[in-house]
Enzyme design. Structure first.
Site: not given
Length: 382
Positions: A123, A216
């Site tokens: 940003y 996972e």
């Protein structure tokens, strides 16, 4: 900027291994200043020119696998092969300028003794240099260009990892001058892993676990934590909610060093993406090839495996997606894939099917703990 392995890597025969130094801010600023001075020197010479930026090539063709002499840990590394950013080629000119813009921003960050995330940096660059930065991906790639140019770690540049990782189970953490955190009492939400690698490096850790289980998926992690599987199987649970971020990999690497007798076992989906996630924990990634050895761990593939398909109803198996095929192609051409992993991948491609961990809920919501315990016995990790 020494392009050969230094004393910390002297035990490895391949002197073409390239890596990124962990440096204090003043040394990183000095490297940036040297890069700028060299650039200006060529511009002011009798025969002025705009020099290319020589970056370590981060393509798979430049990757190798290195095995430690005294450990079972292997990792990806990049050899001494250059790619270039040129201001004189139209398709590379913006990328060339992005490198200088990010170096300038990192110099300011280090001077102010701050740390920023990649998102914060995006940003800032988007506002300051909108003609050159329009996406987070451009910033991420440029950061790795700067790492490849200056040969210093991303964290040394003042760029903090954004972490999505969680830990639960039988481990105590204590940050400097803070209360002890018992991860077995954190509920299904777990302990949130900080993106500050310096803080993670300073953690005091204690455990009576016998296993570290890397999960996972966030939902599966929550199920295991809620069921207190870590009490049934004395273990530490860890997840990065998918592909692992650097902070989660760093903490796992720290735990593996602090508790070298604990097997690290991975529970992933039976599909190419699950295998790719496992390989990232185990070997590192090509994109982070200059730092991969700092995060690699000796992770064992617990499940799901091809021989577990008999536990899963046929209707729970889904066809492979185009993305699966793309990942499988990349894994097949990779230097990291060991033979038994190739066999599993070949079975996936032959069947055309994928299986998710949650398919085991067919046997009941409490079945996962029993499954993990059974696999640990079968693999002789007891």
């Amino acid at each position: 900027m020494d392009d050969l392995c230094k004393s910390s890597m002297k035990f490895f025969a391949d002197q073409q291994l390239c890596y990124a130094d962990v440096l204090p801010p003043h040394e990183v600023r000095a490297r940036i200043q040297v890069a700028v001075l060299n650039f200006l020197k060529i511009l002011n010479s009798p025969d002025p020119a705009i020099s290319n930026l020589p970056l370590i090539n981060r393509k798979s063709s430049n990757s190798r696998v290195r095995e430690g002499l005294f450990t079972e840990v292997s990792w990806l590394f990049l050899s001494h092969s250059f790619s270039k950013r040129s201001l004189m080629r139209a398709n590379a000119a913006k990328a060339f300028i992005r490198v200088w813009k990010v170096m300038e921003m990192c110099f300011e960050i280090l001077t102010e003794e701050k740390q920023v995330t990649q998102r914060e940096l995006f940003y800032k660059l988007l506002c300051d240099s909108p003609d050159y930065f329009s996406s987070q991906l451009q910033v991420n790639r440029t950061i790795q260009d700067v790492v490849a140019l200056l040969r210093c770690s991303r964290n040394s540049l003042g760029i903090m990892a954004s972490s999505k990782g969680l830990v639960a189970g039988r481990i105590l953490f204590q940050e400097p001058n803070q209360e002890v955190v018992d991860c077995s009492a954190c509920g299904s939400s777990g302990y949130a892993i900080s993106g500050d690698l310096k803080l993670l490096d300073s953690l005091i850790m204690k455990t009576d676990a016998r296993y570290i289980i890397v999960v996972e998926k966030h939902a599966v992690f929550q199920r295991l934590a809620e069921d207190h599987v870590f009490n049934q199987i004395p273990s530490i649970l860890l997840t990065a909610k998918g592909y692992p971020d650097i902070a989660t990999r760093f903490l796992l690497h720290r735990m593996s060093g602090a508790f070298p007798d604990l097997p690290i076992l991975a529970l992933v989906d039976w599909n190419p993406a699950g295998l790719a996630i496992l390989c990232t924990y185990k070997f590192g990634s090509i994109g982070m090839g200059l730092e991969a050895y700092r995060y690699a761990c000796n992770v064992k593939w617990l499940g799901l495996r091809g021989d577990d398909l008999q536990l899963i109803p046929e209707q729970s198996l889904a066809p492979l997606k185009p993305r699966d095929l793309q990942i499988a192609k990349g894994l097949t051409s990779s230097v990291i894939l060991q033979e038994n992993y190739r066999d599993e991948l070949a079975l996936m491609m032959q069947s055309g099917k994928r299986a998710e961990i949650e398919a085991l809920y067919f046997h009941g919501y409490d079945y996962l703990g029993k499954y993990i315990a059974k696999k640990i016995v079968q693999a002789n990790y007891i």
